[in-house]
Design a protein around this motif. Structure first.
Motif, PDB file in Angstrom:
ATOM      1  N   ASP A 191       0.833  -1.216   0.000  1.00  0.00           N
ATOM      2  CA  ASP A 191       0.000   0.000   0.000  1.00  0.00           C
ATOM      3  C   ASP A 191       0.859   1.254   0.000  1.00  0.00           C
ATOM      4  O   ASP A 191       0.514   2.259  -0.643  1.00  0.00           O
ATOM      5  N   GLY A 192       1.987   1.193   0.717  1.00  0.00           N
ATOM      6  CA  GLY A 192       2.878   2.353   0.743  1.00  0.00           C
ATOM      7  C   GLY A 192       3.401   2.700  -0.639  1.00  0.00           C
ATOM      8  O   GLY A 192       3.399   3.869  -1.044  1.00  0.00           O
ATOM      9  N   GLY A 193       3.840   1.695  -1.384  1.00  0.00           N
ATOM     10  CA  GLY A 193       4.320   1.934  -2.745  1.00  0.00           C
ATOM     11  C   GLY A 193       3.214   2.396  -3.667  1.00  0.00           C
ATOM     12  O   GLY A 193       3.404   3.291  -4.510  1.00  0.00           O
ATOM     13  N   HIS A 194       2.038   1.797  -3.511  1.00  0.00           N
ATOM     14  CA  HIS A 194       0.902   2.141  -4.378  1.00  0.00           C
ATOM     15  C   HIS A 194       0.429   3.572  -4.145  1.00  0.00           C
ATOM     16  O   HIS A 194       0.186   4.326  -5.097  1.00  0.00           O
ATOM     17  N   HIS A 195       0.341   3.968  -2.870  1.00  0.00           N
ATOM     18  CA  HIS A 195      -0.125   5.318  -2.558  1.00  0.00           C
ATOM     19  C   HIS A 195       0.850   6.394  -3.034  1.00  0.00           C
ATOM     20  O   HIS A 195       0.457   7.546  -3.225  1.00  0.00           O
ATOM     21  N   LEU A 196       2.101   6.005  -3.229  1.00  0.00           N
ATOM     22  CA  LEU A 196       3.109   6.981  -3.688  1.00  0.00           C
ATOM     23  C   LEU A 196       3.333   6.923  -5.194  1.00  0.00           C
ATOM     24  O   LEU A 196       4.288   7.522  -5.707  1.00  0.00           O
ATOM     25  N   GLY A 197       2.473   6.214  -5.930  1.00  0.00           N
ATOM     26  CA  GLY A 197       2.518   6.324  -7.383  1.00  0.00           C
ATOM     27  C   GLY A 197       2.719   5.047  -8.175  1.00  0.00           C
ATOM     28  O   GLY A 197       2.502   5.038  -9.390  1.00  0.00           O
ATOM     29  N   LEU A 198       3.161   3.959  -7.542  1.00  0.00           N
ATOM     30  CA  LEU A 198       3.315   2.703  -8.279  1.00  0.00           C
ATOM     31  C   LEU A 198       1.950   2.054  -8.475  1.00  0.00           C
ATOM     32  O   LEU A 198       1.025   2.271  -7.691  1.00  0.00           O
ATOM     33  N   SER A 199       1.837   1.268  -9.526  1.00  0.00           N
ATOM     34  CA  SER A 199       0.606   0.498  -9.680  1.00  0.00           C
ATOM     35  C   SER A 199       0.587  -0.590  -8.611  1.00  0.00           C
ATOM     36  O   SER A 199       1.627  -0.950  -8.049  1.00  0.00           O
ATOM     37  N   GLN A 200      -0.619  -1.136  -8.339  1.00  0.00           N
ATOM     38  CA  GLN A 200      -0.729  -2.212  -7.354  1.00  0.00           C
ATOM     39  C   GLN A 200       0.140  -3.402  -7.761  1.00  0.00           C
ATOM     40  O   GLN A 200       0.810  -4.003  -6.918  1.00  0.00           O
ATOM     41  N   GLU A 202       2.869  -3.415  -9.760  1.00  0.00           N
ATOM     42  CA  GLU A 202       4.288  -3.084  -9.637  1.00  0.00           C
ATOM     43  C   GLU A 202       4.741  -3.129  -8.182  1.00  0.00           C
ATOM     44  O   GLU A 202       5.793  -3.701  -7.857  1.00  0.00           O
ATOM     45  N   SER A 203       3.954  -2.533  -7.315  1.00  0.00           N
ATOM     46  CA  SER A 203       4.314  -2.497  -5.898  1.00  0.00           C
ATOM     47  C   SER A 203       4.352  -3.906  -5.312  1.00  0.00           C
ATOM     48  O   SER A 203       5.276  -4.261  -4.570  1.00  0.00           O
ATOM     49  N   THR A 204       3.374  -4.727  -5.659  1.00  0.00           N
ATOM     50  CA  THR A 204       3.317  -6.097  -5.149  1.00  0.00           C
ATOM     51  C   THR A 204       4.532  -6.899  -5.586  1.00  0.00           C
ATOM     52  O   THR A 204       5.165  -7.589  -4.771  1.00  0.00           O
ATOM     53  N   GLU A 205       4.876  -6.824  -6.855  1.00  0.00           N
ATOM     54  CA  GLU A 205       6.024  -7.582  -7.373  1.00  0.00           C
ATOM     55  C   GLU A 205       7.325  -7.150  -6.710  1.00  0.00           C
ATOM     56  O   GLU A 205       8.162  -7.990  -6.345  1.00  0.00           O
ATOM     57  N   LEU A 206       7.508  -5.851  -6.540  1.00  0.00           N
ATOM     58  CA  LEU A 206       8.729  -5.353  -5.906  1.00  0.00           C
ATOM     59  C   LEU A 206       8.809  -5.770  -4.437  1.00  0.00           C
ATOM     60  O   LEU A 206       9.875  -6.175  -3.949  1.00  0.00           O
ATOM     61  N   VAL A 207       7.693  -5.700  -3.735  1.00  0.00           N
ATOM     62  CA  VAL A 207       7.691  -6.053  -2.317  1.00  0.00           C
ATOM     63  C   VAL A 207       7.943  -7.549  -2.125  1.00  0.00           C
ATOM     64  O   VAL A 207       8.734  -7.952  -1.261  1.00  0.00           O
TER      65      VAL A 207
END
Length: 275
Positions: A191-200, A202-207
Motif C-alpha cells: 500500500d505504501g508503494g501504491h499510494h506513492l505512485g506505483l501500480s498495485q 508493480e508495488s506487489t512484485e517489488l515487495v
C-alpha cells in the motif's frame, strides 16, 4: 528416496489435512494407497480428496484398525468427541499425532484411557505450498522410530523442529500465527508503494521480491537481521529515514507484543477447551 510402508490414517478433511496429504504424496515418500482419510460427515469433501489424490476414504473404525499412525487433523473443540468415538478401536502404543492447537498430550491420553504414543504438532498455513514451519513435541511413550516417522511426515510440507511441549504455546504465537503478521507487513509495504505512485501490480512484485531477497540473504549469510540492516544504512540516507519512523512507532515492540498476545491467547484457549 525410499517410500515409507506405514499406513497413515488422517481424521479430518480440511485445509491442513489436505496440505499434509498433498505433501506426503508429492514428496514421493508415501504412496496414496498408504493414506486413509475419514471425517465427521462431509462426504463431498472425502470424495474430492479421493478423486484428486487417489487416497482411500473409509469409516473411522476401519481407519483406526488399519493405520499405524493416526493424524488428528480437526479443530480443537472437536478432538475429545473424536477420541471418545475411536478409543474402542485404538491400540496401546499406537502412534497418534495431534495438530489440534492448545490440546495437551496428557489430556488426550486421559481421554483415550490407553497408553498411546502421542506427538503434538503445530504446522502453519504455509503447509499448503510445502513451506510450513512445523514444531513437534514428543510424548513419554513415543519411540525414536515413531518420532522419526513424524519428522518424515511433516518434512513433506516444510521444515520440522522438535520442541518441549511447554513451548508449544509460544510456537503457536510465533510460527502458527506468524504468517498473518507477515501478511500485514506485506500489505503495508504494498500500500505504501501504491499510494506513492506505483501500480498495485508493480508495488506487489517489488515487495514480494524484496522479502524473498531479504530471507535469502539471512539464510545464505547466517548474519543477524540487525547486521544486515546496517549494511543497507548510510549516514543520513533513505533507509535511516525510513527506519527512524518505524522506531518512533515502536515497530519492533509491537511485533513482540503481538507474539506475546497470541501466546497468552493460546494458553487461555487451552484452559477453556480442557476445563
Amino acid at each position: 528416496m525410499k517410500m515409507e510402508k506405514q499406513q497413515i490414517g488422517v481424521i479430518g478433511a480440511g485445509n491442513m489435512a489436505e496440505a499434509l496429504i498433498h505433501g506426503m504424496i508429492t514428496s514421493m515418500r508415501f504412496s496414496s494407497q498408504s493414506i486413509l482419510v475419514s471425517n465427521r460427515s462431509n462426504r463431498d469433501r472425502l470424495a474430492y480428496l479421493s478423486k484428486k489424490y487417489k487416497v482411500k476414504t473409509t469409516d473411522k473404525k476401519s481407519l483406526v484398525e488399519q493405520s499405524d499412525v493416526i493424524v488428528l487433523a480437526m479443530k480443537p473443540q472437536d478432538i475429545f468427541s473424536v477420541i471418545e468415538e475411536i478409543k474402542v478401536w485404538m491400540r496401546p502404543n499406537q502412534l497418534c499425532i495431534s495438530i489440534a492447537a492448545g490440546i495437551e498430550m496428557a489430556s488426550l491420553q486421559k481421554a483415550s484411557g490407553l497408553e498411546l504414543s502421542i506427538i503434538r504438532a503445530m504446522p502453519n498455513t504455509s503447509a499448503k505450498v510445502l513451506c510450513s514451519a512445523t514444531a513437534i513435541a514428543k510424548g513419554e511413550n513415543v519411540t525414536e522410530e515413531q518420532m522419526e516417522l513424524a519428522r518424515k511426515i511433516f518434512s513433506c510440507v516444510g521444515t520440522v523442529r522438535e520442541v518441549a511441549e511447554e513451548q508449544m504455546d509460544v510456537v503457536t504465537g510465533l510460527s502458527g500465527s506468524g504468517p498473518a503478521y507477515v501478511y500485514s507487513f506485506l500489505e503495508a509495504m504494498i500500500d505504501g508503494g501504491h499510494h506513492l505512485g506505483l501500480s498495485q501490480k508493480e508495488s506487489t512484485e517489488l515487495v514480494l521480491q524484496t522479502l524473498r531477497g531479504a530471507i535469502e540473504m539471512m539464510t545464505a549469510t547466517g548474519m543477524k537481521p540487525s547486521e544486515l540492516s546496517k549494511q543497507i544504512c548510510s549516514p543520513n540516507g533513505t533507509t535511516v529515514a525510513g527506519l527512524a519512523v518505524l522506531n518512533q512507532n515502536h515497530f519492533k515492540e509491537s511485533v513482540m507484543e503481538a507474539i506475546k498476545a497470541a501466546t497468552l491467547r493460546s494458553k487461555e484457549l487451552r484452559k477453556s477447551i480442557q476445563s
